[in-house]
Enzyme design. Structure first.
Site, PDB file in Angstrom:
ATOM      1  N   ARG A   1      20.730 -11.345  60.858  1.00  5.83           N
ATOM      2  CA  ARG A   1      21.326 -12.695  61.020  1.00  5.83           C
ATOM      3  C   ARG A   1      20.653 -13.464  62.160  1.00  5.83           C
ATOM      4  O   ARG A   1      21.300 -14.257  62.845  1.00  5.83           O
ATOM      5  CB  ARG A   1      22.833 -12.620  61.299  1.00  5.83           C
ATOM      6  CG  ARG A   1      23.639 -11.883  60.267  1.00  5.83           C
ATOM      7  CD  ARG A   1      23.757 -12.626  58.952  1.00  5.83           C
ATOM      8  NE  ARG A   1      24.566 -11.857  58.047  1.00  5.83           N
ATOM      9  CZ  ARG A   1      24.088 -10.866  57.274  1.00  5.83           C
ATOM     10  NH1 ARG A   1      22.793 -10.587  57.262  1.00  5.83           N
ATOM     11  NH2 ARG A   1      24.899 -10.184  56.491  1.00  5.83           N
TER      12      ARG A   1
ATOM     13  N   GLU B   1      29.565 -14.304  64.746  1.00  9.34           N
ATOM     14  CA  GLU B   1      28.469 -14.719  63.858  1.00  9.34           C
ATOM     15  C   GLU B   1      28.631 -16.231  63.609  1.00  9.34           C
ATOM     16  O   GLU B   1      27.651 -16.962  63.454  1.00  9.34           O
ATOM     17  CB  GLU B   1      28.556 -13.937  62.535  1.00  9.34           C
ATOM     18  CG  GLU B   1      27.449 -14.271  61.557  1.00  9.34           C
ATOM     19  CD  GLU B   1      27.496 -13.428  60.277  1.00  9.34           C
ATOM     20  OE1 GLU B   1      27.917 -12.261  60.324  1.00  9.34           O
ATOM     21  OE2 GLU B   1      27.107 -13.973  59.228  1.00  9.34           O
TER      22      GLU B   1
ATOM     23  N   SER C   1      32.342 -13.650  57.436  1.00  9.68           N
ATOM     24  CA  SER C   1      32.456 -12.712  58.568  1.00  9.68           C
ATOM     25  C   SER C   1      32.449 -13.501  59.869  1.00  9.68           C
ATOM     26  O   SER C   1      31.496 -14.229  60.140  1.00  9.68           O
ATOM     27  CB  SER C   1      31.261 -11.757  58.584  1.00  9.68           C
ATOM     28  OG  SER C   1      31.152 -11.123  57.348  1.00  9.68           O
TER      29      SER C   1
END
Ligand SMILES: Cc1cc2nc3c(=O)[nH]c(=O)nc-3n(C[C@H](O)[C@H](O)[C@H](O)COP(=O)(O)OP(=O)(O)OC[C@H]3O[C@@H](n4cnc5c(N)ncnc54)[C@H](O)[C@@H]3O)c2cc1C
Length: 339
Positions: free
Chosen positions: A164, A332, A236
Site C-alpha cells: 500500500r 491506511e 480496511s
C-alpha cells in the site's frame, strides 16, 4: 472544465460524512488540468486531489479546492501474441477497467476485482487483494508535475512500490497528479490462485476461468465487506502491522491462535482485524461511528457521524491494541483537512 463552489462532498467519498468544499474542479483532459494548476484558484488556496474518495476521511469542511479527474479512456499501447499493454485514464473506474480486461481475456487484473476507486489512485495506493497487487501489472505511471505543469513518466521501478505504498505517498507526496496508467497483461492464461482458499472457492463455482475468478472474488467481497452505498466506510481502516519475528514469537506464546503471514526471516505480518477483534471492538458502536460486525478492520459511519467521531473511535482502537499487544496500528485511510 466544471468548477463548483460551496459543494457538499457527501457523495464524493465513501465514508459519506457531511462535509463541504469551498471549490470543486473536475478536468477532462491534460490541457484543462495544466490550465487549472496555473490558475489563481489553484495557486491561492489549499488543494487536494481525490479519486472516488474510497480511502479518505475528511476531518471537517475543506476550505480550499478539491480536484478530480474525468480523464476517461482505455487504449491499446502495444500487443504481441503473448502480451498486451493497455493505457487507462486516471478517472476510469478501477473495476470497470478490470471488467474490460476480463471480457477481453487479458490475464493479470482479475484478482483486484471490485476494489473501489479509480485508475489514478490505484497507482498511488498500490491496491492489492487476493494475493495480487497492482504493482505486478503496472509498467508506467503518467503524471503532471504540479509545480511546473510538465508531463513525466514514472517506470514501475521509479514508483518504489511496497505494501500500500508508492513514491506518490512518500517523497513525491503532493508533487504529481496521475493522468494515466499503463499496465501489461498476459494473453496466455496465467492464474494467481495461491491465496488462502481462493482456488477451492473458484472450483466450487465451476471451471477455472477469468470470468469465474472475477465472479468468485466479487461474491466473497460482497459477503464480507459493507457496501459503502448502504453504510459509509473506507474499507480496511488500518494497515496490517509487520512486526519483528522475535516480538511475534513472544506474542504467539501468549496467543497461540494468532494468525500471521511470514514476510521474511525477520518479519511477520499480523492481521490488524484480528488484533482489533481481540480487544473486543467487533460490532461496537460509539456515538454515530462503529466497527463493522463482520470485519473488525472496517470502521463505519452509522448515519450521521462526523469525521472527528470516526477519528476518535480510531484513536481508541489504536490505544487498546497498543496496550494489549504493544503494536501501533497505522491508519491506511488518509485523513484530509484544509488546515
Ligand atoms: C469497501 C471497500 C473495500 C476496499 N478494499 C480494498 C482492497 O481490497 N484493497 C485495497 O488496496 N484497497 C481497498 N480499499 C481502499 C480503496 O479502494 C483504494 O485505496 C483505492 O485505490 C482508492 O481509490 P480512490 O479513487 O477512491 O482514491 P481516493 O480515496 O479518493 O484517494 C486515495 C489517494 O490517492 C490520491 N489520488 C487520487 N487520484 C489521484 C490522481 N489522479 N493523481 C494523484 N493522486 C491521486 C489521493 O490524493 C489520495 O491520496 C477499499 C475501500 C472500500 C471502501
Amino acid at each position: 472544465m466544471k468548477i463548483s463552489e460551496n459543494i457538499s462532498l457527501k457523495t464524493y467519498h465513501t465514508f459519506g460524512t457531511d462535509v463541504k468544499a469551498a471549490y470543486f474542479a473536475e478536468y477532462t483532459n491534460i490541457d484543462e488540468l495544466v490550465e487549472l494548476l496555473g490558475s489563481d484558484l489553484f495557486q491561492q488556496q489549499p488543494s487536494f486531489h481525490i479519486g472516488s474518495g474510497s480511502n479518505l476521511l475528511f476531518t471537517g469542511d475543506f476550505n480550499g479546492l478539491i480536484l478530480h479527474s474525468a480523464i476517461h479512456f482505455i487504449r491499446v499501447v502495444s500487443e504481441t501474441d503473448q502480451k498486451i499493454q493497455l493505457e487507462a485514464g486516471s478517472g476510469v473506474n478501477w473495476d470497470d477497467f478490470v471488467e474490460y480486461c476480463v471480457q477481453n481475456n487479458y490475464f493479470g487484473a482479475e484478482n483486484l476485482s471490485l476494489i473501489p476507486g479509480e485508475v489514478g489512485a490505484s497507482a498511488v495506493q498500490n491496491i492489492g487483494a487476493y494475493g495480487a497487487e497492482v504493482k505486478d501489472i503496472i509498467t508506467e505511471v503518467h503524471v503532471i508535475e504540479i509545480e511546473s505543469g510538465k508531463p513525466f513518466v514514472f517506470s514501475n521501478q521509479e514508483c518504489r512500490y511496497g505494501y500500500r505504498e508508492s513514491i506518490f505517498k512518500k517523497e513525491a507526496k503532493g508533487k504529481y497528479i496521475v493522468t494515466s496508467v499503463v499496465v501489461e497483461l498476459s494473453k496466455i492464461p496465467v492464474y494467481q490462485l495461491g491465496y488462502q482458499h481462493l482456488e477451492a472457492e473458484v472450483i466450487k463455482n465451476g471451471e477455472i476461468s477469468l470470468k469465474n475468478i472475477r465472479e468468485t472474488i466479487i461474491a466473497i467481497r460482497t459477503g464480507k465487506l459493507p457496501d459503502p452505498k448502504v453504510i459509509g466506510n473506507a474499507g480496511s481502516f488500518f494497515m496490517n502491522p509487520v512486526i519483528p519475528t522475535t516480538k511475534f514469537r513472544e506474542l504467539l506464546a501468549t496467543y497461540p491462535g494468532m494468525p500471521h503471514f511470514t514476510i521474511s526471516e525477520t518479519e511477520e505480518k499480523v492481521p490488524a482485524g484480528w488484533l482489533i477483534e481481540q480487544c473486543g471492538w467487533k460490532g461496537k458502536t460509539v456515538g454515530n461511528a462503529g466497527v463493522h460486525d463482520k470485519q473488525a478492520l472496517v470502521l463505519v459511519n452509522k448515519g450521521n457521524a462526523t469525521g472527528n467521531e470516526i477519528v476518535q473511535l480510531a484513536n481508541e482502537i489504536q490505544k487498546s491494541v497498543q496496550e494489549k499487544f504493544n503494536i501501533l496500528l497505522v491508519p491506511e485511510v488518509i485523513y484530509v483537512s484544509s488546515k
